[in-house]
Design an enzyme around this catalytic site. Structure first.
Site, short mmCIF file in Angstrom:
data_model
loop_
_atom_site.label_atom_id
_atom_site.label_comp_id
_atom_site.label_asym_id
_atom_site.label_seq_id
_atom_site.Cartn_x
_atom_site.Cartn_y
_atom_site.Cartn_z
N ILE A 114 28.84 31.69 35.91
CA ILE A 114 28.22 30.66 35.07
C ILE A 114 29.24 29.62 34.60
O ILE A 114 28.90 28.62 34.00
CB ILE A 114 27.51 31.25 33.82
CG1 ILE A 114 28.43 32.23 33.09
CG2 ILE A 114 26.20 31.89 34.20
CD1 ILE A 114 27.85 32.71 31.77
N GLY A 117 36.90 28.22 34.62
CA GLY A 117 38.02 27.47 34.05
C GLY A 117 39.16 27.55 35.03
O GLY A 117 39.02 28.14 36.11
N PHE A 119 41.79 29.16 34.58
CA PHE A 119 42.51 30.42 34.50
C PHE A 119 41.62 31.64 34.46
O PHE A 119 42.08 32.75 34.30
CB PHE A 119 43.45 30.40 33.29
CG PHE A 119 44.40 29.25 33.38
CD1 PHE A 119 45.51 29.32 34.17
CD2 PHE A 119 44.13 28.06 32.72
CE1 PHE A 119 46.37 28.25 34.29
CE2 PHE A 119 45.00 26.99 32.82
CZ PHE A 119 46.12 27.08 33.62
N SER A 121 37.32 33.10 35.54
CA SER A 121 35.93 32.82 35.88
C SER A 121 35.05 33.47 34.84
O SER A 121 35.42 34.49 34.26
CB SER A 121 35.60 33.38 37.25
OG SER A 121 36.44 32.77 38.20
N VAL A 122 33.91 32.89 34.62
CA VAL A 122 32.97 33.45 33.66
C VAL A 122 31.68 33.80 34.40
O VAL A 122 31.16 32.99 35.18
CB VAL A 122 32.71 32.47 32.50
CG1 VAL A 122 31.75 33.08 31.48
CG2 VAL A 122 34.03 32.11 31.81
N ASP A 225 42.76 22.90 21.33
CA ASP A 225 42.04 22.32 22.47
C ASP A 225 40.59 22.00 22.09
O ASP A 225 39.65 22.29 22.83
CB ASP A 225 42.10 23.28 23.67
CG ASP A 225 41.92 22.56 25.00
OD1 ASP A 225 41.99 21.31 25.02
OD2 ASP A 225 41.71 23.24 26.02
#
Ligand SMILES: Nc1ncnc2c1ncn2[C@@H]1O[C@H](COP(=O)(O)OP(=O)(O)OP(=O)(O)O)[C@@H](O)[C@H]1O
Length: 379
Positions: A114, A117, A119, A121-122, A225
């Protein structure tokens, strides 16, 4: 040896300014963060042309990522006992250690990706016991700041404005972070789709963002950030702050160093060296500007030009689109985008500002500007 991830002091040199468009992944935050929302299509084209050049390593490793996390459990001058530190820095907090007994796949069924990034994965995942869906972020252990991201999420988890960390599974190569699922998408995507927000709508989302920033600061954490790519939407117009990959612990009076953040949102003092939690106020000011105006305040055709604008451009709140924005809103943006750090307001002061808690004094001007935007008569 641990690799350096977002934020390594070693990368603050001249290389930081070489890369103009660090990544071409339009799903990632970078392109949108660096440039105005209106420039998005233009950049899309440039990104296409740039595809094939060195991808990820050039950006967050050189620019955004910059302060390295101490290895888990290592002592660091940046990790001192201070305000709001409810736990000592450590590896994995007991509250989220339960996953260690089982393997992730014993407890969850992995679904589709879903988010991605630079660094980690989600993924979507579903609890085998309850059937409840979660988001699972996989963080490879080789990255130096991964331990810190996990630790800070544990430290902050529980606030309604922070993505709740449900469980952490430590595997030999990675951590699996099981987080609450924020199914409303990212604020940046909504901003790109819908353009500038009315003052009332901007105030609603902005107030929630500031509440969570104040919470982070009270807990001794600087996010570093803040940007709409890292604000996830949930039901009923509520939001959650995500991605603590650049976050750092800070204690009273302490300063941080190291170039970290996303170029368009980065505070001027970050470019100069030493900074504090006030960098989050600057970034939130950039966000507020983007919500109200539909574009970023500091722009340029190169990274160098963006930084130059951040350091020197004087914003004019009296012409163009600002004419239709109330004075309290303009004043608040100006007080947040103040280069003099000691004069820049704190999260507490932002929250006490009359603009998003309409008081008698400015309610009228708020209604007038809503009227001007909507074309409808004021109530
Ligand atoms: N809890 C969540 N619920 C739903 N989607 C999520 C969640 N957490 C992250 N995502 C999605 O995954 C994307 C990447 O997550 P995240 O920003 O945490 O990763 P990252 O590698 O640290 O990103 P970045 O490249 O911005 O540093 C997000 O932009 C979002 O789309």
């Amino acid at each position: 040896m641990r690799k350096k991830r977002k934020g390594s002091e070693a990368d603050t040199g001249e290389n930081a300014q070489e890369e103009v468009i660090p990544t071409c992944d339009l799903k990632s935050s970078n392109v949108r963060s660096h440039y105005s929302l209106e420039d998005y299509n233009r950049l899309k084209k440039r990104c296409k042309e740039d595809r094939g050049r060195e991808p990820v390593t050039s950006f967050k490793s050189r620019l955004a990522g910059i302060a390295t996390a101490p290895p888990c459990g290592a002592s660091s001058s940046l990790v001192l006992p201070g305000r709001g530190l409810k736990r000592k820095i450590g590896c994995i907090d007991v509250a989220t250690q339960t996953g260690r007994k089982n393997k992730f796949e014993d407890d969850y069924i992995l679904g589709d990706a879903i988010g991605r990034g630079k660094f980690g994965s989600v993924w979507l995942c579903r609890s085998k016991v309850t059937g409840v869906e979660f988001a699972c972020k996989t963080l490879q252990k080789g990255e130096e700041t991964v331990h810190r991201e996990v630790e800070i999420m544990q430290h902050l988890s529980g606030h309604p404005g922070v993505v709740t960390l449900h469980a952490v599974y430590e595997e030999s190569e990675c951590f699996q972070l099981v987080m609450e699922l924020c199914s409303g998408g990212r604020l940046i995507d909504q901003m790109v789709d819908e353009g500038r927000y009315s003052e009332q709508r901007a105030a609603n989302i902005f107030k929630d963002v500031m509440l969570v920033i104040k919470y982070c600061h009270d807990m001794g954490v600087v996010h570093r950030d803040i940007k709409p790519e890292n604000i996830l939407l949930v039901s009923l117009g509520k939001m959650k702050l995500a991605d603590f990959g650049l976050a750092m612990r800070i204690s009273n009076g302490q300063t941080l160093s190291g170039l970290a953040g996303s170029p368009a949102y980065v505070a001027p003092e970050v470019l100069l060296g030493n900074y504090s939690e006030k960098v989050d106020i600057w970034s939130a000011g950039v966000l507020l500007h983007a919500l109200l105006v539909g574009g970023l305040p500091f722009q340029g055709d190169s990274l160098e030009a963006v930084f130059e604008a951040i350091k020197n451009v004087k914003l004019d709140f009296h012409t163009g689109i600002w004419d239709s924005i109330s004075k309290p809103a303009r004043d608040l943006v100006a007080r947040m985008l103040t280069r003099d750090v000691s004069a820049r307001i704190t999260a507490d002061e932002v929250l006490r500002d009359c603009w998003h808690v309409p008081c008698q004094r400015n309610l009228h001007s708020l209604l007038i500007s809503e009227y001007l935007l909507s074309g409808l008569p004021p109530l």
